[in-house]
Design a protein around this motif. Structure first.
Motif, PDB file in Angstrom:
ATOM      1  N   VAL A 155       0.841  -1.206   0.000  1.00 17.09           N
ATOM      2  CA  VAL A 155       0.000   0.000   0.000  1.00 17.09           C
ATOM      3  C   VAL A 155       0.874   1.252   0.000  1.00 17.09           C
ATOM      4  CG1 VAL A 155      -1.678   1.332   1.333  1.00 17.09           C
ATOM      5  CG2 VAL A 155      -1.930  -1.150   1.127  1.00 17.09           C
ATOM      6  N   GLY A 156       1.959   1.229   0.780  1.00 18.28           N
ATOM      7  CA  GLY A 156       2.864   2.373   0.827  1.00 18.28           C
ATOM      8  C   GLY A 156       3.506   2.657  -0.512  1.00 18.28           C
ATOM      9  N   GLU A 157       3.861   1.601  -1.242  1.00 14.15           N
ATOM     10  CA  GLU A 157       4.449   1.793  -2.573  1.00 14.15           C
ATOM     11  C   GLU A 157       3.429   2.345  -3.556  1.00 14.15           C
ATOM     12  OE1 GLU A 157       7.931  -1.251  -3.513  1.00 14.15           O
ATOM     13  OE2 GLU A 157       6.170  -2.328  -2.780  1.00 14.15           O
ATOM     14  N   GLU A 158       2.203   1.849  -3.479  1.00 11.83           N
ATOM     15  CA  GLU A 158       1.159   2.290  -4.413  1.00 11.83           C
ATOM     16  C   GLU A 158       0.769   3.746  -4.180  1.00 11.83           C
ATOM     17  OE1 GLU A 158      -1.999  -0.436  -3.861  1.00 11.83           O
ATOM     18  OE2 GLU A 158      -0.959  -2.139  -4.795  1.00 11.83           O
ATOM     19  N   THR A 159       0.828   4.189  -2.935  1.00  7.73           N
ATOM     20  CA  THR A 159       0.419   5.560  -2.606  1.00  7.73           C
ATOM     21  C   THR A 159       1.595   6.532  -2.572  1.00  7.73           C
ATOM     22  OG1 THR A 159       0.598   5.052  -0.234  1.00  7.73           O
ATOM     23  CG2 THR A 159      -1.559   4.748  -1.275  1.00  7.73           C
ATOM     24  N   GLY A 160       2.809   6.035  -2.797  1.00  8.37           N
ATOM     25  CA  GLY A 160       3.978   6.908  -2.795  1.00  8.37           C
ATOM     26  C   GLY A 160       4.406   7.363  -1.414  1.00  8.37           C
ATOM     27  N   SER A 161       4.025   6.617  -0.392  1.00 11.59           N
ATOM     28  CA  SER A 161       4.382   6.992   0.985  1.00 11.59           C
ATOM     29  C   SER A 161       5.120   5.840   1.671  1.00 11.59           C
ATOM     30  CB  SER A 161       3.123   7.355   1.773  1.00 11.59           C
ATOM     31  OG  SER A 161       2.192   6.274   1.750  1.00 11.59           O
ATOM     32  N   LEU A 162       6.090   5.256   0.968  1.00 11.58           N
ATOM     33  CA  LEU A 162       6.794   4.090   1.487  1.00 11.58           C
ATOM     34  C   LEU A 162       7.547   4.374   2.793  1.00 11.58           C
ATOM     35  CD1 LEU A 162       7.560   1.148   1.177  1.00 11.58           C
ATOM     36  CD2 LEU A 162       9.444   1.841  -0.322  1.00 11.58           C
ATOM     37  N   PRO A 163       8.312   5.477   2.906  1.00 10.34           N
ATOM     38  CA  PRO A 163       9.011   5.727   4.178  1.00 10.34           C
ATOM     39  C   PRO A 163       8.058   5.830   5.370  1.00 10.34           C
ATOM     40  CG  PRO A 163       9.920   7.109   2.448  1.00 10.34           C
ATOM     41  CD  PRO A 163       8.679   6.476   1.891  1.00 10.34           C
ATOM     42  N   THR A 164       6.928   6.506   5.159  1.00 11.79           N
ATOM     43  CA  THR A 164       5.944   6.640   6.235  1.00 11.79           C
ATOM     44  C   THR A 164       5.350   5.289   6.609  1.00 11.79           C
ATOM     45  OG1 THR A 164       5.373   8.868   5.488  1.00 11.79           O
ATOM     46  CG2 THR A 164       3.801   7.761   6.937  1.00 11.79           C
ATOM     47  N   MET A 165       5.049   4.477   5.593  1.00 11.06           N
ATOM     48  CA  MET A 165       4.471   3.160   5.852  1.00 11.06           C
ATOM     49  C   MET A 165       5.484   2.245   6.536  1.00 11.06           C
ATOM     50  SD  MET A 165       1.682   1.520   5.763  1.00 11.06           S
ATOM     51  CE  MET A 165       0.645   2.385   4.571  1.00 11.06           C
ATOM     52  N   LEU A 166       6.745   2.338   6.155  1.00 10.82           N
ATOM     53  CA  LEU A 166       7.787   1.554   6.824  1.00 10.82           C
ATOM     54  C   LEU A 166       7.859   1.913   8.308  1.00 10.82           C
ATOM     55  CD1 LEU A 166      10.593   1.726   4.119  1.00 10.82           C
ATOM     56  CD2 LEU A 166       9.625  -0.392   5.033  1.00 10.82           C
ATOM     57  N   HIS A 167       7.759   3.205   8.581  1.00 12.86           N
ATOM     58  CA  HIS A 167       7.762   3.662   9.976  1.00 12.86           C
ATOM     59  C   HIS A 167       6.544   3.116  10.726  1.00 12.86           C
ATOM     60  CE1 HIS A 167       8.385   6.307  13.420  1.00 12.86           C
ATOM     61  NE2 HIS A 167       7.118   6.665  13.328  1.00 12.86           N
ATOM     62  N   ASP A 168       5.382   3.121  10.067  1.00  8.64           N
ATOM     63  CA  ASP A 168       4.160   2.608  10.698  1.00  8.64           C
ATOM     64  C   ASP A 168       4.272   1.104  10.975  1.00  8.64           C
ATOM     65  OD1 ASP A 168       3.092   5.133  10.575  1.00  8.64           O
ATOM     66  OD2 ASP A 168       1.890   4.755   8.772  1.00  8.64           O
ATOM     67  N   VAL A 169       4.851   0.374  10.029  1.00 13.44           N
ATOM     68  CA  VAL A 169       5.040  -1.070  10.221  1.00 13.44           C
ATOM     69  C   VAL A 169       5.954  -1.327  11.417  1.00 13.44           C
ATOM     70  CG1 VAL A 169       6.049  -3.159   9.227  1.00 13.44           C
ATOM     71  CG2 VAL A 169       4.609  -1.683   7.816  1.00 13.44           C
ATOM     72  N   ALA A 170       7.040  -0.563  11.493  1.00 13.76           N
ATOM     73  CA  ALA A 170       7.978  -0.728  12.609  1.00 13.76           C
ATOM     74  C   ALA A 170       7.302  -0.423  13.943  1.00 13.76           C
ATOM     75  CB  ALA A 170       9.186   0.183  12.406  1.00 13.76           C
ATOM     76  N   GLU A 171       6.508   0.641  13.988  1.00 12.30           N
ATOM     77  CA  GLU A 171       5.817   1.007  15.223  1.00 12.30           C
ATOM     78  C   GLU A 171       4.800  -0.061  15.618  1.00 12.30           C
ATOM     79  OE1 GLU A 171       6.084   3.697  17.345  1.00 12.30           O
ATOM     80  OE2 GLU A 171       7.948   4.106  16.271  1.00 12.30           O
ATOM     81  N   PHE A 172       4.070  -0.567  14.628  1.00  8.63           N
ATOM     82  CA  PHE A 172       3.041  -1.573  14.906  1.00  8.63           C
ATOM     83  C   PHE A 172       3.650  -2.851  15.480  1.00  8.63           C
ATOM     84  CE2 PHE A 172       0.705  -5.347  13.469  1.00  8.63           C
ATOM     85  CZ  PHE A 172      -0.526  -5.127  14.071  1.00  8.63           C
ATOM     86  N   TYR A 173       4.685  -3.351  14.824  1.00  5.47           N
ATOM     87  CA  TYR A 173       5.272  -4.619  15.269  1.00  5.47           C
ATOM     88  C   TYR A 173       6.135  -4.454  16.517  1.00  5.47           C
ATOM     89  CZ  TYR A 173       3.429  -7.257  11.403  1.00  5.47           C
ATOM     90  OH  TYR A 173       2.559  -7.890  10.548  1.00  5.47           O
ATOM     91  N   GLU A 174       6.652  -3.256  16.737  1.00  7.71           N
ATOM     92  CA  GLU A 174       7.380  -3.024  17.975  1.00  7.71           C
ATOM     93  C   GLU A 174       6.425  -3.065  19.171  1.00  7.71           C
ATOM     94  OE1 GLU A 174      11.161  -0.368  19.054  1.00  7.71           O
ATOM     95  OE2 GLU A 174       9.395   0.816  18.525  1.00  7.71           O
ATOM     96  N   GLY A 175       5.241  -2.463  18.996  1.00  5.05           N
ATOM     97  CA  GLY A 175       4.236  -2.525  20.055  1.00  5.05           C
ATOM     98  C   GLY A 175       3.751  -3.942  20.288  1.00  5.05           C
ATOM     99  N   ASP A 176       3.524  -4.673  19.197  1.00  2.00           N
ATOM    100  CA  ASP A 176       3.084  -6.064  19.320  1.00  2.00           C
ATOM    101  C   ASP A 176       4.167  -6.927  19.958  1.00  2.00           C
ATOM    102  OD1 ASP A 176       1.019  -8.130  18.605  1.00  2.00           O
ATOM    103  OD2 ASP A 176       2.704  -8.952  17.482  1.00  2.00           O
ATOM    104  N   LEU A 177       5.420  -6.642  19.619  1.00  9.48           N
ATOM    105  CA  LEU A 177       6.542  -7.388  20.189  1.00  9.48           C
ATOM    106  C   LEU A 177       6.651  -7.151  21.692  1.00  9.48           C
ATOM    107  CD1 LEU A 177       8.984  -9.205  19.553  1.00  9.48           C
ATOM    108  CD2 LEU A 177      10.310  -7.139  19.117  1.00  9.48           C
ATOM    109  N   ASP A 178       6.498  -5.903  22.111  1.00 13.35           N
ATOM    110  CA  ASP A 178       6.537  -5.592  23.542  1.00 13.35           C
ATOM    111  C   ASP A 178       5.424  -6.323  24.288  1.00 13.35           C
ATOM    112  OD1 ASP A 178       8.701  -3.956  23.195  1.00 13.35           O
ATOM    113  OD2 ASP A 178       7.529  -2.104  23.070  1.00 13.35           O
ATOM    114  N   LEU A 179       4.246  -6.381  23.674  1.00 10.54           N
ATOM    115  CA  LEU A 179       3.115  -7.070  24.298  1.00 10.54           C
ATOM    116  C   LEU A 179       3.396  -8.561  24.434  1.00 10.54           C
ATOM    117  CD1 LEU A 179       0.195  -7.106  25.342  1.00 10.54           C
ATOM    118  CD2 LEU A 179      -0.564  -7.341  22.957  1.00 10.54           C
ATOM    119  N   ARG A 180       3.927  -9.181  23.372  1.00 10.32           N
ATOM    120  CA  ARG A 180       4.222 -10.620  23.401  1.00 10.32           C
ATOM    121  C   ARG A 180       5.282 -10.948  24.443  1.00 10.32           C
ATOM    122  NH1 ARG A 180      -0.125 -12.822  21.041  1.00 10.32           N
ATOM    123  NH2 ARG A 180      -0.550 -11.841  19.022  1.00 10.32           N
ATOM    124  N   LEU A 181       6.306 -10.116  24.530  1.00 13.93           N
ATOM    125  CA  LEU A 181       7.369 -10.361  25.504  1.00 13.93           C
ATOM    126  C   LEU A 181       6.852 -10.215  26.930  1.00 13.93           C
ATOM    127  CD1 LEU A 181      10.395  -8.547  23.804  1.00 13.93           C
ATOM    128  CD2 LEU A 181      10.054 -11.008  24.068  1.00 13.93           C
TER     129      LEU A 181
END
Length: 209
Positions: A146-172
């Motif tokens: 989606v980030g590539e299609e909308t031309g907002s790849l850096p922002t989407m990469l940041h969102d992915v990192a934030e999402f999985y970092e939060g999920d990782l903290d929860l799992r740990l």
């Protein structure tokens, strides 16, 4: 208990006799067992230092129960956060991905990213290239698409990192919360079973009186 029961002429319950035999037999194998464990540890370490060994072990770590998904999310955060930072500085995607690959400590994932770099050079999208090794979460790949299609790849990469970092903290947090009760339960069951087995002859003698 071993010395006391060794002097008795009465037959012991099967469970008690089995435990005593294990204790007696184990004493004779303590030193060889420790040497064997040490040798196995050294051999495993030597194997891991080889390229093929590290690749195999790192790949295996991703498929292990419970901790495998945690490793996958950790490497997803490593890659996406590093790549987002580099792309935000104006670096081209191929070069940025090659640099971000160096932040990944897992050899198997790193090889997959290297293959993705080669595919992107040939015209493949980032999402499709990262989806090929079947390492990264499907949701993360879809978000990057989606980030590539909308031309907002850096922002989407940041969102992915934030999402999985939060999920990782929860799992740990969940994992560490469960570890202590489970260990206490296992220790309690083992100690309780040993005590019951060792006192079975006493219970039998008391019942015979």
């Amino acid at each position: 208990f071993v010395s006391v029961y060794a002097e008795t002429t009465k037959s012991l319950p099967f469970a008690t006799q089995l435990l005593l035999d294990v204790v007696k037999g184990g004493q004779a194998y303590v030193v060889p067992g420790m040497l064997g464990i040490a040798a196995l540890g050294l051999a495993s370490r030597a194997y891991y230092t080889t390229p093929a060994g590290r690749l195999a072990v790192d790949r295996l770590s991703l498929s292990m129960p419970v901790i495998g998904p945690i490793f996958v999310k950790h490497y997803t955060v490593q890659l996406t956060r590093t790549l987002a930072t580099i792309l935000a500085g104006g670096t081209p995607l191929v070069e940025a991905l090659s640099i971000a690959r160096g932040a990944i400590s897992n050899r198997y994932v790193s090889v997959g990213v290297a293959d993705a770099v080669a595919e992107i050079r040939e015209g493949t999208t980032l999402a499709a290239a990262l989806d090929r090794p079947k390492v990264f979460p499907k949701l993360a790949v879809e978000m990057l698409s989606v980030g590539e299609e909308t031309g907002s790849l850096p922002t989407m990469l940041h969102d992915v990192a934030e999402f999985y970092e939060g999920d990782l903290d929860l799992r740990l947090t969940q994992l560490t919360t469960w570890i202590e009760p489970v260990l206490l339960l296992i220790m309690g069951v083992l100690v309780g079973a040993i005590v019951i087995v060792m006192y079975l002859p006493v219970f039998q003698m008391a019942g015979a009186v």
